[in-house]
Motif scaffolding. Structure first.
Motif, PDB file in Angstrom:
ATOM      1  N   UNK A   1      -8.462   8.216   9.850  1.00  0.00           N
ATOM      2  CA  UNK A   1      -7.580   8.269  11.005  1.00  0.00           C
ATOM      3  C   UNK A   1      -7.013   6.899  11.368  1.00  0.00           C
ATOM      4  N   UNK A   2      -7.703   5.829  11.018  1.00  0.00           N
ATOM      5  CA  UNK A   2      -7.247   4.483  11.370  1.00  0.00           C
ATOM      6  C   UNK A   2      -6.549   3.758  10.224  1.00  0.00           C
ATOM      7  N   UNK A   3      -6.377   4.451   9.102  1.00  0.00           N
ATOM      8  CA  UNK A   3      -5.754   3.814   7.938  1.00  0.00           C
ATOM      9  C   UNK A   3      -4.259   3.584   8.174  1.00  0.00           C
ATOM     10  N   UNK A   4      -3.754   2.526   7.590  1.00  0.00           N
ATOM     11  CA  UNK A   4      -2.322   2.239   7.620  1.00  0.00           C
ATOM     12  C   UNK A   4      -1.838   1.984   6.204  1.00  0.00           C
ATOM     13  N   UNK A   5      -0.532   2.138   6.006  1.00  0.00           N
ATOM     14  CA  UNK A   5       0.058   1.906   4.695  1.00  0.00           C
ATOM     15  C   UNK A   5       1.524   1.535   4.866  1.00  0.00           C
ATOM     16  N   UNK A   6       2.069   0.946   3.838  1.00  0.00           N
ATOM     17  CA  UNK A   6       3.453   0.466   3.897  1.00  0.00           C
ATOM     18  C   UNK A   6       4.471   1.565   3.640  1.00  0.00           C
ATOM     19  N   UNK A   7       4.204   2.403   2.646  1.00  0.00           N
ATOM     20  CA  UNK A   7       5.193   3.390   2.234  1.00  0.00           C
ATOM     21  C   UNK A   7       4.477   4.659   1.803  1.00  0.00           C
ATOM     22  N   UNK A   8       5.109   5.792   2.051  1.00  0.00           N
ATOM     23  CA  UNK A   8       4.588   7.067   1.589  1.00  0.00           C
ATOM     24  C   UNK A   8       5.517   7.689   0.560  1.00  0.00           C
ATOM     25  N   UNK A   9       4.926   8.432  -0.377  1.00  0.00           N
ATOM     26  CA  UNK A   9       5.712   9.127  -1.406  1.00  0.00           C
ATOM     27  C   UNK A   9       5.096  10.514  -1.564  1.00  0.00           C
ATOM     28  N   UNK A  10       5.889  11.559  -1.284  1.00  0.00           N
ATOM     29  CA  UNK A  10       5.378  12.925  -1.249  1.00  0.00           C
ATOM     30  C   UNK A  10       6.022  13.778  -2.333  1.00  0.00           C
TER      31      UNK A  10
ATOM     32  N   UNK B   1      15.678  14.820  -3.362  1.00  0.00           N
ATOM     33  CA  UNK B   1      15.718  14.337  -2.004  1.00  0.00           C
ATOM     34  C   UNK B   1      14.918  13.077  -1.749  1.00  0.00           C
ATOM     35  N   UNK B   2      15.548  12.130  -1.043  1.00  0.00           N
ATOM     36  CA  UNK B   2      14.895  10.861  -0.727  1.00  0.00           C
ATOM     37  C   UNK B   2      14.012  10.961   0.508  1.00  0.00           C
ATOM     38  N   UNK B   3      14.012  12.122   1.186  1.00  0.00           N
ATOM     39  CA  UNK B   3      13.159  12.267   2.363  1.00  0.00           C
ATOM     40  C   UNK B   3      11.676  12.201   2.003  1.00  0.00           C
ATOM     41  N   UNK B   4      11.344  12.305   0.737  1.00  0.00           N
ATOM     42  CA  UNK B   4       9.951  12.170   0.301  1.00  0.00           C
ATOM     43  C   UNK B   4       9.438  10.746   0.503  1.00  0.00           C
ATOM     44  N   UNK B   5      10.357   9.791   0.675  1.00  0.00           N
ATOM     45  CA  UNK B   5       9.966   8.397   0.910  1.00  0.00           C
ATOM     46  C   UNK B   5       9.887   8.175   2.415  1.00  0.00           C
TER      47      UNK B   5
ATOM     48  N   UNK C   1       0.844  -1.191   0.000  1.00  0.00           N
ATOM     49  CA  UNK C   1       0.000   0.000   0.000  1.00  0.00           C
ATOM     50  C   UNK C   1       0.879   1.241   0.000  1.00  0.00           C
ATOM     51  N   UNK C   2       0.355   2.302  -0.619  1.00  0.00           N
ATOM     52  CA  UNK C   2       1.099   3.545  -0.829  1.00  0.00           C
ATOM     53  C   UNK C   2       0.228   4.733  -0.466  1.00  0.00           C
ATOM     54  N   UNK C   3       0.766   5.613   0.370  1.00  0.00           N
ATOM     55  CA  UNK C   3       0.154   6.913   0.579  1.00  0.00           C
ATOM     56  C   UNK C   3       0.853   7.896  -0.349  1.00  0.00           C
ATOM     57  N   UNK C   4       0.140   8.349  -1.344  1.00  0.00           N
ATOM     58  CA  UNK C   4       0.675   9.278  -2.332  1.00  0.00           C
ATOM     59  C   UNK C   4       0.211  10.683  -1.957  1.00  0.00           C
ATOM     60  N   UNK C   5       1.161  11.549  -1.652  1.00  0.00           N
ATOM     61  CA  UNK C   5       0.862  12.930  -1.280  1.00  0.00           C
ATOM     62  C   UNK C   5       1.378  13.859  -2.377  1.00  0.00           C
ATOM     63  N   UNK C   6       0.457  14.578  -2.997  1.00  0.00           N
ATOM     64  CA  UNK C   6       0.814  15.547  -4.028  1.00  0.00           C
ATOM     65  C   UNK C   6       0.279  16.897  -3.559  1.00  0.00           C
ATOM     66  N   UNK C   7       1.210  17.760  -3.158  1.00  0.00           N
ATOM     67  CA  UNK C   7       0.800  19.002  -2.528  1.00  0.00           C
ATOM     68  C   UNK C   7       0.038  18.699  -1.254  1.00  0.00           C
ATOM     69  N   UNK C   8      -1.149  19.270  -1.127  1.00  0.00           N
ATOM     70  CA  UNK C   8      -1.956  19.055   0.075  1.00  0.00           C
ATOM     71  C   UNK C   8      -2.946  17.911  -0.075  1.00  0.00           C
ATOM     72  N   UNK C   9      -2.959  17.257  -1.240  1.00  0.00           N
ATOM     73  CA  UNK C   9      -3.875  16.138  -1.447  1.00  0.00           C
ATOM     74  C   UNK C   9      -3.207  14.833  -1.059  1.00  0.00           C
ATOM     75  N   UNK C  10      -3.996  13.921  -0.506  1.00  0.00           N
ATOM     76  CA  UNK C  10      -3.474  12.633  -0.043  1.00  0.00           C
ATOM     77  C   UNK C  10      -4.358  11.530  -0.600  1.00  0.00           C
ATOM     78  N   UNK C  11      -3.713  10.509  -1.165  1.00  0.00           N
ATOM     79  CA  UNK C  11      -4.446   9.408  -1.788  1.00  0.00           C
ATOM     80  C   UNK C  11      -3.827   8.096  -1.335  1.00  0.00           C
ATOM     81  N   UNK C  12      -4.655   7.208  -0.846  1.00  0.00           N
ATOM     82  CA  UNK C  12      -4.204   5.885  -0.425  1.00  0.00           C
ATOM     83  C   UNK C  12      -4.457   4.903  -1.557  1.00  0.00           C
TER      84      UNK C  12
END
Length: 399
Positions: free
Chosen positions: A50-59, A88-92, A23-34
């Motif tokens: 609020x209770x959602x979980x995911x494996x990795x985020x990419x911003x 920057x890799x801090x987006x991961x 699972x991926x939390x994709x953050x583009x600007x202020x929008x967030x998509x799981x």
């Protein structure tokens, strides 16, 4: 920000290797998509609760997204992993091993959401049926190493060095183009461990690592075994880096040197994900290097370039990056002036050996900088016609 989430379909997973759900939390600007991949199917769930979980985020920031969606995008904003490498890799966040396994899919997700596609230059004409002009043979060096060599054409020799984790297939466009082969004997070989050249017999029990001394001595050994009389040396990426070294340290051996995309070392290219048991190195590599291809490069050569990376041996790319990311930079800093004519070529979209890095190399070694507008990191492979526009006038000078 209007993103077309309906563009995220199962088709984006076609051809990718199967694996565990992720699972991926994709953050583009202020929008967030799981986004979840479950049993090989893709589903997007919108903004996470609020209770959602995911494996990795990419911003991606709003500014980065605007650059990514530009037509054409600027250097370093051509793919998701280009953003990682340059901004920057801090987006991961989260589990980075999941990111590495999912990198090709994340590239595809962002490309689908982009909504713009830079026009591609036309593919080169297909060759006629029958054998091509290139002859491939094995060369046995004095130390027992077995090297695969391809040759075509007649005239002063043009000795070609491939990029990290690749092989001589990258020079197919030069080997089969009479504008080159009518004036040069083109010679391209696979370094040991690469392509059709053999690794040592104990390869299963050792980690491959290339260093400057081994690389330089191998190039000179091949030239000696082929009895080449002052060839023009043309190398790309790591081949361009060692070409700079040879121009400064052994320039008397060469009629001239063309260093393509070869700066004085690139520390950011050595990453652990190119050789780990829990990551398919072939899939990750096509993503990691894919952003270095210019957005306008033709589709066919682009695909063949990436296939070259997908089809080489485990750990070979990482071992090569140990050369130009770790071993070579302090050696390169001490290099003096080239003792033969030197031309340093730089593609606009190369963020591994940037135009700024190439300019510094040309200034330090006393070479001429050739900036290639709209070209990428693998010009002889991803866009042979685009390279020859800049290369042919230089080869004419060096004959």
């Amino acid at each position: 920000m209007g993103l077309d989430l309906d563009s995220l379909t199962d088709d984006l997973l076609a051809g990718l290797p199967p694996g565990p759900d992720w699972s991926l939390l994709l953050e583009i600007g202020s929008t967030r998509h799981l986004v979840r991949v479950v049993d090989g199917a893709l589903r997007h769930e919108g903004a996470p609760g609020i209770n959602a979980t995911w494996d990795v985020g990419f911003a991606v920031t709003d500014e980065e997204w605007a650059a990514f969606c530009a037509d054409p995008p600027p250097r370093g904003a051509t793919s998701a992993q280009a953003l990682v490498a340059t901004r920057g890799s801090e987006r991961i966040t989260g589990r980075r091993e999941v990111w590495a396994r999912a990198a090709p899919a994340i590239d595809r997700f962002l490309a689908a959401l982009r909504g713009t596609t830079t026009p591609k230059r036309p593919d080169p004409p297909k060759p006629p049926p029958g054998f091509g002009p290139t002859v491939g043979r094995y060369l046995h060096l004095d130390d027992g190493r077995r090297i695969f060599v391809e040759t075509a054409g007649e005239g002063p020799p043009l000795l070609c060095l491939h990029t990290a984790g690749a092989d001589s297939r990258q020079f197919r466009g030069l080997l089969e183009d009479p504008r080159v082969t009518d004036h040069h004997q083109v010679i391209a070989f696979d370094m040991p461990w690469h392509g059709r050249s053999d690794p040592p017999d104990d390869w299963q029990h050792r980690r491959y690592t290339l260093d400057t001394a081994t690389y330089a001595s191998t190039v000179l050994a091949v030239a000696d075994a082929l009895a080449l009389d002052r060839p023009v040396l043309l190398g790309c990426s790591m081949g361009g880096a060692i070409a700079l070294y040879l121009a400064a340290e052994h320039g008397e051996r060469f009629r001239g040197v063309c260093a393509l995309e070869g700066g004085l070392g690139s520390p950011g290219r050595f990453v652990e994900w190119t050789h780990r048991a829990d990551v398919d190195h072939s899939a990750f590599l096509t993503s990691w290097v894919g952003g270095l291809i210019a957005p306008g490069s033709p589709e066919g050569p682009r695909a063949r370039t990436l296939w070259g990376y997908a089809s080489n041996g485990p750990g070979v790319y990482q071992g090569d990056t140990a050369f130009y990311s770790i071993d070579f930079p302090p050696i390169a800093a001490q290099l003096g002036r080239a003792t033969c004519p030197l031309h340093v070529f730089s593609g606009e979209y190369d963020y591994s050996a940037t135009t700024e890095m190439s300019r510094r190399a040309a200034e330090q070694l006393g070479g001429e900088l050739v900036v290639m507008t709209g070209r990428g990191h693998f010009p002889m492979s991803e866009d042979p016609e685009g390279l020859l526009e800049y290369l042919l006038p230089v080869l004419e000078k060096l004959r």
